[in-house]
Design a protein around this motif. Structure first.
Motif, PDB file in Angstrom:
ATOM      1  N   ILE A 133       3.396   2.624   2.851  1.00  0.00           N
ATOM      2  CA  ILE A 133       2.946   1.572   3.768  1.00  0.00           C
ATOM      3  C   ILE A 133       2.346   0.434   2.947  1.00  0.00           C
ATOM      4  CG2 ILE A 133       1.512   1.009   5.754  1.00  0.00           C
ATOM      5  CD1 ILE A 133       1.449   3.991   6.425  1.00  0.00           C
ATOM      6  N   ASP A 134       3.027  -0.712   2.943  1.00  0.00           N
ATOM      7  CA  ASP A 134       2.531  -1.835   2.152  1.00  0.00           C
ATOM      8  C   ASP A 134       1.333  -2.487   2.835  1.00  0.00           C
ATOM      9  OD1 ASP A 134       3.478  -3.637   4.123  1.00  0.00           O
ATOM     10  OD2 ASP A 134       5.429  -3.799   3.142  1.00  0.00           O
ATOM     11  N   ASN A 135       0.730  -3.442   2.130  1.00  0.00           N
ATOM     12  CA  ASN A 135      -0.487  -4.068   2.654  1.00  0.00           C
ATOM     13  C   ASN A 135      -0.237  -4.883   3.917  1.00  0.00           C
ATOM     14  OD1 ASN A 135      -2.248  -3.002   0.787  1.00  0.00           O
ATOM     15  ND2 ASN A 135      -2.052  -4.703  -0.642  1.00  0.00           N
ATOM     16  N   PHE A 136       0.982  -5.395   4.077  1.00  0.00           N
ATOM     17  CA  PHE A 136       1.282  -6.163   5.277  1.00  0.00           C
ATOM     18  C   PHE A 136       1.209  -5.248   6.508  1.00  0.00           C
ATOM     19  CE2 PHE A 136       4.306  -8.258   2.079  1.00  0.00           C
ATOM     20  CZ  PHE A 136       3.270  -8.993   1.525  1.00  0.00           C
ATOM     21  N   GLY A 137       1.770  -4.053   6.383  1.00  0.00           N
ATOM     22  CA  GLY A 137       1.695  -3.080   7.462  1.00  0.00           C
ATOM     23  C   GLY A 137       0.276  -2.607   7.703  1.00  0.00           C
ATOM     24  N   ARG A 138      -0.509  -2.463   6.643  1.00  0.00           N
ATOM     25  CA  ARG A 138      -1.895  -2.013   6.781  1.00  0.00           C
ATOM     26  C   ARG A 138      -2.754  -3.069   7.480  1.00  0.00           C
ATOM     27  NH1 ARG A 138      -3.306   1.740   1.606  1.00  0.00           N
ATOM     28  NH2 ARG A 138      -1.190   2.437   1.159  1.00  0.00           N
ATOM     29  N   LEU A 139      -2.550  -4.319   7.111  1.00  0.00           N
ATOM     30  CA  LEU A 139      -3.270  -5.404   7.770  1.00  0.00           C
ATOM     31  C   LEU A 139      -2.908  -5.465   9.251  1.00  0.00           C
ATOM     32  CD1 LEU A 139      -2.826  -8.278   5.151  1.00  0.00           C
ATOM     33  CD2 LEU A 139      -4.912  -7.006   5.600  1.00  0.00           C
ATOM     34  N   ALA A 140      -1.608  -5.373   9.535  1.00  0.00           N
ATOM     35  CA  ALA A 140      -1.133  -5.454  10.916  1.00  0.00           C
ATOM     36  C   ALA A 140      -1.697  -4.321  11.764  1.00  0.00           C
ATOM     37  CB  ALA A 140       0.393  -5.431  10.952  1.00  0.00           C
ATOM     38  N   ALA A 141      -1.777  -3.126  11.194  1.00  0.00           N
ATOM     39  CA  ALA A 141      -2.309  -1.977  11.937  1.00  0.00           C
ATOM     40  C   ALA A 141      -3.755  -2.223  12.349  1.00  0.00           C
ATOM     41  CB  ALA A 141      -2.200  -0.712  11.092  1.00  0.00           C
ATOM     42  N   ILE A 142      -4.541  -2.804  11.455  1.00  0.00           N
ATOM     43  CA  ILE A 142      -5.961  -3.030  11.736  1.00  0.00           C
ATOM     44  C   ILE A 142      -6.150  -4.056  12.838  1.00  0.00           C
ATOM     45  CG2 ILE A 142      -8.108  -3.949  10.764  1.00  0.00           C
ATOM     46  CD1 ILE A 142      -7.191  -2.704   8.059  1.00  0.00           C
ATOM     47  N   VAL A 143      -5.503  -5.220  12.723  1.00  0.00           N
ATOM     48  CA  VAL A 143      -5.705  -6.253  13.737  1.00  0.00           C
ATOM     49  C   VAL A 143      -5.084  -5.855  15.066  1.00  0.00           C
ATOM     50  CG1 VAL A 143      -5.946  -8.116  12.055  1.00  0.00           C
ATOM     51  CG2 VAL A 143      -3.680  -7.567  12.918  1.00  0.00           C
ATOM     52  N   ASP A 144      -3.981  -5.101  15.030  1.00  0.00           N
ATOM     53  CA  ASP A 144      -3.349  -4.621  16.254  1.00  0.00           C
ATOM     54  C   ASP A 144      -4.265  -3.658  16.998  1.00  0.00           C
ATOM     55  OD1 ASP A 144      -0.856  -4.047  17.991  1.00  0.00           O
ATOM     56  OD2 ASP A 144      -1.350  -2.056  17.225  1.00  0.00           O
ATOM     57  N   VAL A 145      -4.846  -2.703  16.285  1.00  0.00           N
ATOM     58  CA  VAL A 145      -5.725  -1.718  16.918  1.00  0.00           C
ATOM     59  C   VAL A 145      -6.984  -2.390  17.454  1.00  0.00           C
ATOM     60  CG1 VAL A 145      -7.214   0.279  16.481  1.00  0.00           C
ATOM     61  CG2 VAL A 145      -4.881   0.255  15.600  1.00  0.00           C
ATOM     62  N   TYR A 146      -7.569  -3.287  16.676  1.00  0.00           N
ATOM     63  CA  TYR A 146      -8.804  -3.953  17.122  1.00  0.00           C
ATOM     64  C   TYR A 146      -8.577  -4.727  18.416  1.00  0.00           C
ATOM     65  CZ  TYR A 146     -12.772  -7.096  17.403  1.00  0.00           C
ATOM     66  OH  TYR A 146     -13.862  -7.796  17.856  1.00  0.00           O
ATOM     67  N   ASP A 147      -7.489  -5.499  18.461  1.00  0.00           N
ATOM     68  CA  ASP A 147      -7.259  -6.275  19.679  1.00  0.00           C
ATOM     69  C   ASP A 147      -6.950  -5.363  20.861  1.00  0.00           C
ATOM     70  OD1 ASP A 147      -6.795  -9.076  20.837  1.00  0.00           O
ATOM     71  OD2 ASP A 147      -4.996  -7.980  21.464  1.00  0.00           O
ATOM     72  N   ALA A 148      -6.207  -4.285  20.621  1.00  0.00           N
ATOM     73  CA  ALA A 148      -5.901  -3.350  21.711  1.00  0.00           C
ATOM     74  C   ALA A 148      -7.172  -2.681  22.226  1.00  0.00           C
ATOM     75  CB  ALA A 148      -4.904  -2.298  21.230  1.00  0.00           C
TER      76      ALA A 148
END
Length: 387
Positions: free
Chosen positions: A255-270
């Motif tokens: 899992i590259d950093n782009f996917g890791r960043l996306a996971a964090i902001v996606d979960v927070y907003d959800a």
């Protein structure tokens, strides 16, 4: 001019250029800088106890697993909040119209015209540069029946703010925001009865829900001009470090950093959104919950940096002040996260609303401070009315 980034030792590739700014490199027997041409060099670096190295990506290879060396003061506002709110309102309205149009086109089986999305990403990034709190205020305003629309926009905004805080270069921030705006585009192909089901999904329904990632990638692959970064964000935002994510179930090293960043902001907003099946958490409570997901799910280091970025009292938080008032956080101060700008709205002693008043806690440190976080529902306060 060199561009120095850091990378974990286990992600080094031949052809990378080691910077002499690497901490601890002077204690090794290796030369202070230069190309990595042999795997033996990597073994030696690891043998000296180095967990990461700094690389010069202008002289050698870059990687999706690199991070900037440190956060910067790039989020320091250059425009007053109220002034930027006017421009941010226009950007958010533009985003709502564009994302609505994209969702409609995708539902009809059409490819995406990436040009307008990239223009929107530029507008978001410009507003973030001016004063990131303006768009964060708008992202905190929720409408339950507009989740997919608002979630796509809000994840784009959060990605822009976080990437800027981390110190990524402008071109990469542009690609990250573009990808974040499109990350959930595949959900429009999932039947609305599944998307909006108030109860628990059946196994078959859950399998269909998880396919939204694949649907999204299919759309992006047939759309011209979509970057590899955007594809990674779409494909990886539900993957987890322990392999328990979907759709591929890949583990940490994949899992590259782009996917890791996306996971964090996606979960927070959800977490902060009202959904048909759960009430959104107050921002500060969502941040605490996010920290709990670092046990195998989300990247701990990046989550810690996200907390620093969005603050322990994120925009939209209802806080109790030492003067007996309750107020909504409308602007964060990264240099002094405990002292945001708050709009006071409620007298906790007399239990009544008061004329809203702006209180910059940084300028009132000796007089007023935050005592804790409040749940708006306990006081019948609708945060949307005051942001």
């Amino acid at each position: 001019m060199s561009l120095i980034k850091r990378i974990p030792i286990n992600k080094i590739e031949l052809g990378m250029y080691v910077s002499d700014r690497t901490p601890g490199l002077e204690d090794t027997e290796l030369r202070p800088k230069g190309f990595i041409r042999r795997w033996e060099t990597v073994d030696k670096l690891s043998g000296f106890g180095l967990e990461e190295i700094y690389i010069d990506v202008h002289r050698g290879l870059d990687s999706p697993f690199t991070l900037p060396i440190a956060g910067t003061d790039a989020l320091k506002p250059r425009v007053e909040l109220q002034k930027e709110r006017e421009q941010a309102d226009k950007v958010y309205a533009e985003a709502r119209g564009l994302v609505t149009s994209i969702l409609r086109d995708v539902k009809m089986g059409n490819a995406i015209d990436v040009g307008p999305v990239e223009s929107l990403a530029d507008d978001i990034n410009e507003s973030v540069l001016n004063n990131h709190n303006a768009l964060l205020c708008l992202a905190a305003i929720r409408e339950k029946d507009q989740y997919l629309l608002e979630h796509s926009i809000n994840v784009g905004i959060l990605m822009g703010v976080f990437a800027r805080f981390l110190g990524y270069e402008d071109e990469l921030i542009h690609m990250l925001v573009t990808g974040a705006l499109l990350h959930d585009i595949g959900k429009i192909r999932v039947h609305h009865q599944i998307l909006n089901k108030p109860g628990k999904l059946t196994d078959e329904e859950w399998m269909e829900m998880k396919r939204h990632v694949v649907y999204g990638q299919e759309v992006l692959l047939k759309s011209e001009g979509v970057s590899a970064v955007a594809l990674s964000i779409c494909g990886m935002h539900h993957e987890r470090l322990d392999g328990g994510g979907y759709p591929m179930g890949v583990k940490e090293h994949e899992i590259d950093n782009f996917g890791r960043l996306a996971a964090i902001v996606d979960v927070y907003d959800a977490l902060t959104a009202d959904r048909v099946y759960h009430k959104g958490k107050p921002p500060a409570h969502a941040m605490h919950f996010l920290m709990g997901l670092t046990e195998g799910h989300l990247d701990r280091q990046l989550v810690n940096m996200f907390v620093r970025c969005i603050s322990v009292y994120p925009v939209g938080s209802l806080v109790e002040l030492s003067n007996g008032r309750a107020g909504v956080v409308i602007s964060v101060n990264h240099a002094h996260p405990e002292s945001p700008i708050v709009k006071t709205i409620y007298n906790l002693l007399h239990k009544n609303y008061e004329t809203p008043k702006i209180c910059d806690l940084r300028r009132n440190l000796s007089e007023t401070h935050i005592e804790g976080v409040l749940n708006p529902e306990d006081y019948g306060i609708k945060i949307n009315d005051f942001i």
